[in-house]
Design a protein around this motif. Structure first.
Motif, mmCIF file in Angstrom:
data_model
loop_
_atom_site.group_PDB
_atom_site.id
_atom_site.type_symbol
_atom_site.label_atom_id
_atom_site.label_comp_id
_atom_site.label_asym_id
_atom_site.label_seq_id
_atom_site.Cartn_x
_atom_site.Cartn_y
_atom_site.Cartn_z
ATOM 1 N N ILE A 114 -24.937 -10.905 20.507
ATOM 2 C CA ILE A 114 -23.560 -10.658 20.076
ATOM 3 C C ILE A 114 -23.596 -9.982 18.715
ATOM 4 O O ILE A 114 -23.978 -10.600 17.710
ATOM 5 N N LYS A 115 -23.240 -8.736 18.680
ATOM 6 C CA LYS A 115 -23.245 -7.996 17.419
ATOM 7 C C LYS A 115 -22.285 -6.828 17.506
ATOM 8 O O LYS A 115 -21.984 -6.324 18.594
ATOM 9 N N ALA A 116 -21.795 -6.398 16.354
ATOM 10 C CA ALA A 116 -20.872 -5.265 16.304
ATOM 11 C C ALA A 116 -21.620 -3.976 16.617
ATOM 12 O O ALA A 116 -22.839 -3.894 16.502
ATOM 13 N N GLY A 117 -20.858 -2.953 17.030
ATOM 14 C CA GLY A 117 -21.448 -1.647 17.304
ATOM 15 C C GLY A 117 -21.369 -1.283 18.763
ATOM 16 O O GLY A 117 -21.267 -2.149 19.636
ATOM 17 N N VAL A 130 -17.974 -13.627 14.068
ATOM 18 C CA VAL A 130 -16.689 -12.930 14.170
ATOM 19 C C VAL A 130 -16.492 -12.362 15.571
ATOM 20 O O VAL A 130 -15.436 -12.549 16.201
ATOM 21 N N GLN A 131 -17.498 -11.649 16.090
ATOM 22 C CA GLN A 131 -17.374 -11.080 17.434
ATOM 23 C C GLN A 131 -17.272 -12.185 18.488
ATOM 24 O O GLN A 131 -16.542 -12.042 19.472
ATOM 25 N N SER A 132 -17.980 -13.287 18.284
ATOM 26 C CA SER A 132 -17.881 -14.416 19.210
ATOM 27 C C SER A 132 -16.451 -14.944 19.249
ATOM 28 O O SER A 132 -15.902 -15.233 20.319
ATOM 29 N N ASP A 133 -15.850 -15.064 18.079
ATOM 30 C CA ASP A 133 -14.474 -15.553 17.979
ATOM 31 C C ASP A 133 -13.492 -14.575 18.627
ATOM 32 O O ASP A 133 -12.577 -14.974 19.355
ATOM 33 N N LEU A 134 -13.688 -13.281 18.359
ATOM 34 C CA LEU A 134 -12.783 -12.260 18.918
ATOM 35 C C LEU A 134 -12.825 -12.256 20.447
ATOM 36 O O LEU A 134 -11.785 -12.202 21.119
ATOM 37 N N ILE A 135 -14.029 -12.293 21.007
ATOM 38 C CA ILE A 135 -14.170 -12.263 22.469
ATOM 39 C C ILE A 135 -13.592 -13.519 23.095
ATOM 40 O O ILE A 135 -12.856 -13.465 24.096
ATOM 41 N N SER A 136 -13.906 -14.674 22.505
ATOM 42 C CA SER A 136 -13.408 -15.937 23.027
ATOM 43 C C SER A 136 -11.884 -15.960 23.044
ATOM 44 O O SER A 136 -11.266 -16.344 24.048
ATOM 45 N N GLN A 137 -11.271 -15.534 21.941
ATOM 46 C CA GLN A 137 -9.809 -15.537 21.877
ATOM 47 C C GLN A 137 -9.204 -14.531 22.836
ATOM 48 O O GLN A 137 -8.154 -14.792 23.447
ATOM 49 N N TYR A 138 -9.854 -13.381 22.999
ATOM 50 C CA TYR A 138 -9.340 -12.366 23.915
ATOM 51 C C TYR A 138 -9.344 -12.879 25.354
ATOM 52 O O TYR A 138 -8.388 -12.672 26.109
#
Length: 346
Positions: A53-56, A100-108
């Motif tokens: 899980i990483k940005a980019g 951050v990306q983990s949180d964004l995906i989970s919430q989405y």
């Protein structure tokens, strides 16, 4: 059609038999698709996320998947797109990564579930560790294999200090900042106590966000105390079940089979980039589109078989079960996997 009729007049008996088999197979398939279009079976989407899980972004030819909101957004959207959708199954395999990306995906995923009124159930493959487990908590239920690695509910920061090494070789570090804390944790400078305290504060905040997310998602199903669950330790599936981190030991295919039997249409959203996403995720799995595409492919394949039959001089000719005529949609040959040979907790 006129081409096919003209072709039939010039065919040998052997070719006409083959043509009849191909036509019957095509007709049977289209009838089934038409029936399902009129009286649709329940749909179940299977969405598979694998990687760190990483940005980019990711190149279409890259061998390593990156899980982040932008690389998974369309896949998540398409998982909730089919009509008569009853369930979304998330097949997850990730060692973790960006909080951050983990949180964004989970919430989405959670927002999509609420918007469409469709449950999400998560199935852990090799691992759902750290950020991987953060995403897993987006599901109303979590299942894993017996030997899956689950948990690692913690946050880590790593770097190295080389100030003694560069001093030994006569190298001088020159860093200029506007703001006294701008160059914190500089590996070229001696470690400062003030830097350690600031970093610990950041890690503690992120860790608490993770803990709150797990407690909110799992609720009373958690059976271990905080000192056990939130130390960053990971467990196999059986132990994770005892601690309430998962709801059972199961697989996505086994769960779908037992829950729906054959009265369901499974829509597998493909991972990857470029053409893999374009052709395997963009089409709604309904007869109006897929049936027509399949029909074109079936007719093309049948024509190739007929041409081959006319040129064949051997004693017999038969259709293999795996021929294009028996397979409505060809599988995309592109696949992107990460190696699980070494375990690296994030």
């Amino acid at each position: 059609m006129s081409f096919l009729l003209t072709k039939l007049k010039d065919m040998s008996l052997k070719s006409k038999i083959i043509s009849g088999v191909a036509t019957a197979a095509l007709a049977t398939y289209l009838v089934k698709e038409a029936e399902d279009y009129i009286n649709p079976k329940p749909r179940v989407s299977v969405l598979r996320l694998e990687g760190e899980i990483k940005a980019g972004n990711i190149s279409p030819v890259s061998a390593n998947m990156k899980i982040n909101l932008e690389t998974t957004r369309k896949m998540i959207d398409y998982a909730f797109k089919p009509k008569n959708l009853k369930l979304v199954c998330l097949s997850l395999n990730s060692p973790g990564g960006s909080p951050v990306q983990s949180d964004l995906i989970s919430q989405y995923i959670k927002d999509k579930s609420v918007k469409h009124g469709v449950d999400v159930i998560v199935f852990v493959e090799d691992m759902a560790a750290s950020g991987g487990y953060w995403i897993a908590c987006a599901g109303s239920q979590i299942y894993s294999c017996r030997s899956s690695l689950v948990g690692s509910i913690g946050v880590i920061y790593q770097n190295i200090g080389v100030h003694e090494l560069i001093k030994k070789h006569g190298i001088e570090s020159r860093v200029f900042t506007a703001g006294e804390n701008k160059a914190g944790m500089n590996p070229l400078e001696p470690l400062k106590e003030s830097d350690i305290q600031r970093l610990k504060s950041i890690l503690t905040d992120s860790h608490q966000h993770f803990i709150d997310h797990v407690k909110t998602s799992r609720g009373e199903r958690l059976k271990g105390d905080d000192e056990t669950l939130f130390t960053g330790e990971a467990w196999t599936g059986n132990k994770a079940l005892e601690l309430g981190l998962v709801d059972g030991i199961d697989t996505v295919d086994g769960y779908i089979e037992r829950t729906f039997g054959d009265k369901v249409k499974v829509y597998r959203v493909k991972s990857g980039g470029g053409l893999a996403n374009l052709f395997s995720a963009i089409f709604d799995p309904d007869f109006s589109i897929i049936g027509q595409l399949a029909a074109v492919q079936q007719l093309t394949a049948a024509n190739h078989q007929l041409l081959a039959a006319n040129e064949y001089d051997g004693p017999s000719f038969s259709l293999d079960q795996n021929s294009p005529i028996a397979t409505p949609i060809a599988e995309d040959p592109l696949a992107f996997k990460i190696s699980q040979e070494s375990l690296k907790m994030k």
